[in-house]
Design a protein around this motif. Structure first.
Motif, PDB file in Angstrom:
ATOM      1  N   PRO B 415       0.828  -1.200   0.000  1.00 37.53           N
ATOM      2  CA  PRO B 415       0.000   0.000   0.000  1.00 37.53           C
ATOM      3  C   PRO B 415       0.869   1.261   0.000  1.00 37.53           C
ATOM      4  O   PRO B 415       1.887   1.311   0.704  1.00 37.53           O
ATOM      5  N   TYR B 416       0.443   2.251  -0.792  1.00 38.85           N
ATOM      6  CA  TYR B 416       1.261   3.435  -0.992  1.00 38.85           C
ATOM      7  C   TYR B 416       0.590   4.647  -0.356  1.00 38.85           C
ATOM      8  O   TYR B 416      -0.553   4.983  -0.676  1.00 38.85           O
ATOM      9  N   GLN B 417       1.320   5.279   0.546  1.00 36.22           N
ATOM     10  CA  GLN B 417       0.798   6.481   1.198  1.00 36.22           C
ATOM     11  C   GLN B 417       1.191   7.702   0.376  1.00 36.22           C
ATOM     12  O   GLN B 417       2.370   7.994   0.221  1.00 36.22           O
ATOM     13  N   THR B 418       0.212   8.408  -0.147  1.00 31.93           N
ATOM     14  CA  THR B 418       0.519   9.618  -0.911  1.00 31.93           C
ATOM     15  C   THR B 418       0.741  10.777   0.053  1.00 31.93           C
ATOM     16  O   THR B 418       0.332  10.705   1.210  1.00 31.93           O
ATOM     17  N   GLN B 423      -4.295   6.574   0.894  1.00 33.55           N
ATOM     18  CA  GLN B 423      -3.409   5.415   0.838  1.00 33.55           C
ATOM     19  C   GLN B 423      -3.956   4.456  -0.217  1.00 33.55           C
ATOM     20  O   GLN B 423      -5.018   3.862  -0.044  1.00 33.55           O
ATOM     21  N   TYR B 424      -3.213   4.333  -1.329  1.00 31.92           N
ATOM     22  CA  TYR B 424      -3.638   3.439  -2.406  1.00 31.92           C
ATOM     23  C   TYR B 424      -3.389   2.001  -1.971  1.00 31.92           C
ATOM     24  O   TYR B 424      -2.287   1.669  -1.522  1.00 31.92           O
ATOM     25  N   ASP B 425      -4.396   1.133  -2.128  1.00 28.11           N
ATOM     26  CA  ASP B 425      -4.204  -0.252  -1.657  1.00 28.11           C
ATOM     27  C   ASP B 425      -3.465  -1.119  -2.663  1.00 28.11           C
ATOM     28  O   ASP B 425      -2.646  -1.950  -2.297  1.00 28.11           O
ATOM     29  N   ASN B 638     -11.616   1.745   3.055  1.00 29.99           N
ATOM     30  CA  ASN B 638     -10.821   2.695   2.273  1.00 29.99           C
ATOM     31  C   ASN B 638     -11.596   2.997   0.993  1.00 29.99           C
ATOM     32  O   ASN B 638     -12.571   2.317   0.666  1.00 29.99           O
TER      33      ASN B 638
END
Lengths: 149, 791, 157
Positions: B415-418, B423-425, B638
């Motif tokens: 998962p990417y925290q912008t 937070q993109y899963d 989310n």
């Protein structure tokens, strides 16, 4: 939106001036005019049906004459409420130039604004409608002057 | 994507839509098709002025006209609550946004062309229309605030006299200091000023509302063209008319398209409901199209300055944007959250940009309220990002696809925290990029450019790599950001005694085909015949609750709620089966529509279990209630994050500036697909609206606030001849946090298409020897031609 | 007393006395209860109200009910066969997902029926140009075009 023009009128300037202040002549000359009532020397109430593109509306209008300089110029301001169709208002600076020999030239510059449904549906057509109305007015006006001459 | 006829009626099958049978035979039931005995008709008198004081309203002649039942003005409605706003945004300084009253009928002042001033009710539509002509309103026209920048200047005309000015809020998101620092050390900075043009949603069915009142029971019923009947019941009942839920039923029958414009609670809905009780007769109002233009909430309308900082290798270091967002004259239901939490949060896009800062000033103007329209905030963010990235590519001489690739978030980073809260899963952005480039033969573009040039045309190619956030959630988070509602969805799954199933869902359908898609999910999960599943939606008297359909949330949130309810059915079924099969509950498995004792051939069919639940002769009554009906409220953990790459090629006629879309390729990752045929159709529709925004559609007000593009003669709706055939395909990374692994597909096309188009037009012009950094939408022949003459 | 007109609507003879200013669209929807013809605009652009008048597609909002006197009208309700079997155009729209919300659909289908009666094998471009007077906001027209060409093929056979 601005329009303007000039028209040759085969009548003396004074006669034209009188006609321009005559409620009955104006009523007959203004296309779609159903009633025109002079309420003072410089104020008229009018009822005019106008069609602009797909919108046909009956306007209750109040017309005022200002900056009077008889027999050569005045400014005509008007405001018409067309009910659900919206409104129209405008001002026209009208000048009469004496050509001699019983002829004169009428010059006008007008600005006009419309609002509500007329603007929404017919704004592209307002200039054309205004030109057509002006042309109709002058044709009628000249014809009426001809009758009384 | 396989949209061929299929024998699979479960998940993944392109099942033909069941709703089509009625629509194709004129048997749909839209709101205006409903007529109630004794019904009267309402017509609204609307302001022709953008801004005017109302000195008085003379209704006597209208009230006396033939057939007139009542004429209402603010004098009668002033004690009714204002139309509420569902989201409160706070400014940088912590102050809440300015929230002026939005009266159901103009009180003392009209604030936009179309603002309703009086309501005329008569026995027939024609009588109501004629009587409305007789209402005389004494307006005192005031200067209007129309242009956003001018509206914020000192001394500007004020839309609301009781507010200090026209600023609604001044919001920010992101780490400004980190962004400033990154810019200070940047090797290259690209700057761009752009406008996201104002649009008018124009669902082909105009809005319509019918109020009905039963004076014996005290029950109110509203039939309305809504995407979310329960939300209307909540907003109108609680905030406007003070009617408790059990005395207020809202029905949204077949609805002819929404695209966001039918989310909101509108004054006309409240007025017909209220008036029906006043005159003790049903009251029906149907918008004429010209009324829709000046009363449906508009969309977009942002003015933005953006800057992108890059290092010497073309890596994005930081992005900053400053946006003016038009609110119109009043705050529509979700208006405040569109340019903030649905826009600023999307500015990372598909890229690992480490620092982002965004500030948004929302502005009141004397124009129709602006709110969500297909994409809602996300198209605006995507347009900024995908335009400035393209411009950066042009300035640095890097291929636009390559520059994007260099900066994409990699699969292992999820998962990417912008840096802008989300937070993109999951996702695989390079995979959709590669697929799109290949399918569109990006490598072969230069040859096609030469061919077009030989035919006297300028050809251009444009990319857009979008991300969107769908299924807005979770409730506690959105609540902390200012939402005044929860954003879950509800579903009830009722298994009938003989095994057929009725699903009650809060997700309304107005073209999306839920009656088909949801039935596929349920039949697949329960292993029962697709035709044994019926989907019911759109009536608060039938469906327990619902938040409705917007933000591409139906399958991800509504579908997930159904799946959760089905899970509960299966869990209860296992208990019943365990009793019947004299086995431990833990030994029961549910497969292919049967409850089995694991590892044996002992089983009970789904139908047996359903019948047993309702005829509980052999049943564990001491520990289990009879019946088989379950409700689930699903509140997602989310958002979901669909993403994709669009590749568009255009041809520009250098003599006329006419832009023709030569090809359009869309590769989307929507997670798992339930009905690929329907998904494909959703993409097509979104693309048409995105291309419409980029090339054709524009809402125009003159300096006095008159709406000039107020009919289909002046507002250019995309026609069949304006659009190409589309090539669409998909990749799949399944959403990690909902039971179906789905993401949502309703808005993607409208989000991703506009920058692809404008990038392609700019590419075409620059490839033809011009030097143009940007063209604002819509890229009409006149605008394109003028750009070619000046550069 | 209003003037009487007699029209054939989906095979049935109907006599009525519509007011002089009643549009055909309003006559069908409000007086005959045929709500399949939809009204999506007030400037005769959207095409949702198209019906067949003596076999030709007409926007029913552009015609007065009285002008239909003596005509044979087919509305979307009357397009399927007596036994309920769909017309090939309806079938093709379903098979090719040529509709979403369904609001423009009756006009699209009837307009397409007229096209194919004039041009049994329309090209993609011909279909797109023919649909100039029919607005769809949902489908992007892709599947409508596909549906019409598929139906034309069936209707040619």
């Amino acid at each position: 939106m601005d329009i303007g023009g000039e028209h040759q009128i085969p009548a003396a300037r004074e006669a034209v001036w009188r006609a321009l202040n005559d409620a009955d002549i104006l009523r007959r000359a203004i296309p779609g005019c159903e009633a025109l009532e002079k309420i003072s020397a410089t104020e008229f109430n009018a009822r005019i049906t106008a069609k602009i593109g797909p919108v046909k509306a009956r306007f209750k209008a109040r017309i005022q004459l200002e900056d009077l300089d008889p027999p050569s110029s005045y400014t005509l301001t008007g405001e018409g409420q067309g009910g659900v169709a919206g409104f129209a208002k405008g001002a026209a600076k009208v000048r009469l130039v004496d050509q001699g020999e019983g002829a004169s030239v009428l010059k006008y510059e007008a600005e006009m604004r419309v609002g509500g449904k007329i603007a929404q549906v017919g704004s592209r057509l307002v200039r054309g409608a205004a030109r057509k109305t002006a042309a109709g007015f002058f044709a009628n006006f000249v014809a009426i002057l001809g009758e009384s001459a | 994507m396989n949209a061929n006829a299929t024998t699979n009626s479960g998940i993944g099958g392109s099942v033909r839509r069941r709703e089509d049978s009625r629509f194709l035979q004129g048997r749909g039931k839209y709101t205006d098709d409903i007529n109630i005995a004794g019904q009267t008709y309402a017509v609204f008198v609307r302001s022709p002025h953008a801004h005017a004081r109302i000195n008085g309203i003379d209704t006597a002649a209208a009230a006396a006209a033939e057939g007139v039942a009542a004429v209402f003005t603010a004098e009668h409605t002033k004690d009714i609550g204002g139309v509420p706003t569902g989201w409160q945004v706070h400014s940088k300084d912590g102050e809440p946004m300015a929230e002026p009253k939005h009266p159901v009928l103009a009180e003392g002042a009209a604030r936009h062309v179309g603002d309703p001033v009086a309501m005329v009710i008569a026995a027939t539509r024609r009588q109501a229309r004629d009587a409305a002509e007789l209402v005389t309103v004494d307006y005192d026209p005031q200067p209007a605030a129309v242009d956003m920048k001018a509206a914020l200047a000192d001394g500007a005309a004020k839309v609301h006299g009781d507010l200090p000015g026209n600023l609604c809020y001044d919001w920010e998101l992101g780490d400004k200091a980190a962004v400033d620092e990154a810019f200070a050390g940047a090797a290259h900075v690209t700057k761009l000023d752009l406008v996201n043009n104002r649009l008018i949603p124009n669902a082909v069915e105009p809005r319509c509302a019918i109020g009905d009142y039963d004076s014996v029971s005290g029950e109110h019923t509203l039939y309305t063209t809504s995407q979310n009947p329960h939300v209307i019941r909540l907003l109108m009942g609680a905030f406007v008319l003070s009617i408790p839920e059990h005395k207020l039923r809202v029905v949204a029958p077949d609805v002819g398209g929404g695209f966001g414009s039918k989310i909101f609670h509108y004054a006309e809905e409240a007025l017909v409901t209220w008036a029906a009780a006043q005159i003790k007769k049903p009251v029906k109002w149907t918008a004429e199209r010209s009324e829709s233009f000046m009363s449906d909430a508009h969309g977009r309308d942002h003015v933005t300055h953006a800057e992108l900082a890059l290092d010497a290798n073309g890596k994005f270091l930081a992005l900053r944007c400053s946006t003016l967002a038009n609110m119109g004259a009043y705050l529509s239901t979700f208006a405040p959250c569109i340019p903030t939490y649905l826009h600023g949060t999307l500015l990372a896009g598909q890229y690992a940009t480490p620092a982002i800062y965004c500030e948004v000033k929302a502005v009141f103007t004397n124009t129709v309220p602006v709110d969500a329209y297909r994409g809602a905030g996300r198209p605006e963010a995507t347009f900024i990002l995908e335009r400035i990235v393209d411009q950066a590519a042009a300035e640095t001489g890097v291929d636009p696809a390559e520059l994007r690739r260099r900066n994409m978030i990699q699969p292992e980073q999820f998962p990417y925290q912008t840096p802008v809260a989300l937070q993109y899963d999951t996702g695989n952005y390079e995979a959709t990029l590669d697929q799109a480039l290949k399918a569109a033969d990006y490598a072969g573009f230069e040859a096609r450019r030469k061919q077009s040039a030989a035919a006297g045309k300028l050809r251009g190619v444009g990319l857009s790599c979008y991300i969107e956030a769908c299924g807005i959630a979770p409730s506690n988070v959105v609540g902390s950001l200012g939402a005044r509602a929860g954003l879950y969805e509800a579903a009830t799954v009722r298994v009938n005694p003989t095994g057929s199933v009725v699903v009650f869902t809060g997700s309304h359908a107005h073209g999306q085909g839920h009656e088909t898609t949801f039935a596929q999910v349920v039949s697949d999960m329960l292993g029962i015949d697709y035709d044994a599943v019926e989907i019911v939606h759109g009536d608060t008297a039938k469906v327990p609750f619902g938040m409705g359909t917007y933000g591409s949330r139906s399958i991800a949130v509504g579908g997930a709620a159904i799946a959760k309810a089905v899970d509960k059915i299966i869990a209860k079924g296992k208990k019943i089966a365990a009793h019947l099969l004299e086995a431990g509950e833990g030994d029961i498995v549910f497969e292919n529509g049967a409850f089995k004792v694991a590892g044996t051939d002992r089983e009970k069919s789904f139908g047996d279990i359903a019948l047993t639940a309702y005829v509980p002769h052999q049943y564990p009554l001491e520990s289990l209630e009879p019946g088989l009906e379950e409700t689930a409220f699903y509140d997602p953990a989310n958002f979901t994050y669909p993403a994709g790459t669009y590749v568009c090629e255009v041809e520009v006629d250098p003599d006329t500036g006419q832009v023709t879309v030569a090809s359009f390729h869309a590769s989307d990752d929507f997670g798992n697909l339930i009905n690929p045929m329907i998904v494909e159709g959703q993409v097509h529709g979104g693309l048409a609206q995105g291309i419409g925004q980029a090339l054709l559609e524009n809402c125009v007000y003159d300096a006095e606030g008159q709406l000039l593009s107020g009919s289909y003669m002046d507002y250019c709706m995309p026609r069949a001849d304006d659009l190409p055939s589309f090539q669409v395909d998909t990749t799949v990374t399944a959403c990690t946090h909902n039971p179906l692994g789905v993401k949502g597909c309703g808005e993607a096309g409208a989000i991703g298409a506009p920058p692809a188009l404008i990038n392609a037009v700019v590419n075409a012009l620059n490839g033809g020897g011009h030097s143009i950094a940007h063209l604002d939408m819509p890229a009409t022949p006149q605008k394109v031609w003028a750009a070619m003459q000046s550069n | 007393m209003s003037e009487q007109i007699t029209v054939t609507v989906n095979g049935d003879t109907v006599s009525a006395r519509p007011a002089a200013n009643t549009l055909l669209s309003a006559f069908l929807r409000e007086e005959l209860g045929l709500t399949g013809a939809h009204v999506g605009c007030d400037t005769s652009q959207c095409g949702a109200c198209v019906v067949l008048v003596d076999g030709k597609s007409v926007k029913s909002c552009t015609m007065l009910a009285r002008q239909a006197d003596g005509a044979s009208l087919t509305t979307i309700e009357g397009l399927a066969g007596d036994g309920g079997e769909l017309h090939p155009m309806q079938e093709a729209f379903r098979d090719n997902h040529g509709l979403q919300c369904g609001f423009c659909t009756p006009g699209m289908v009837l307009s397409a029926v007229d096209l194919v009666s004039r041009n049994p094998d329309p090209s993609e471009g011909e279909v797109r140009r023919w649909l100039e007077g029919n607005i769809c906001r949902c489908t992007g027209y892709h599947n409508i075009v596909k549906s019409i060409r598929a139906a034309a093929k069936v209707m040619r056979a």
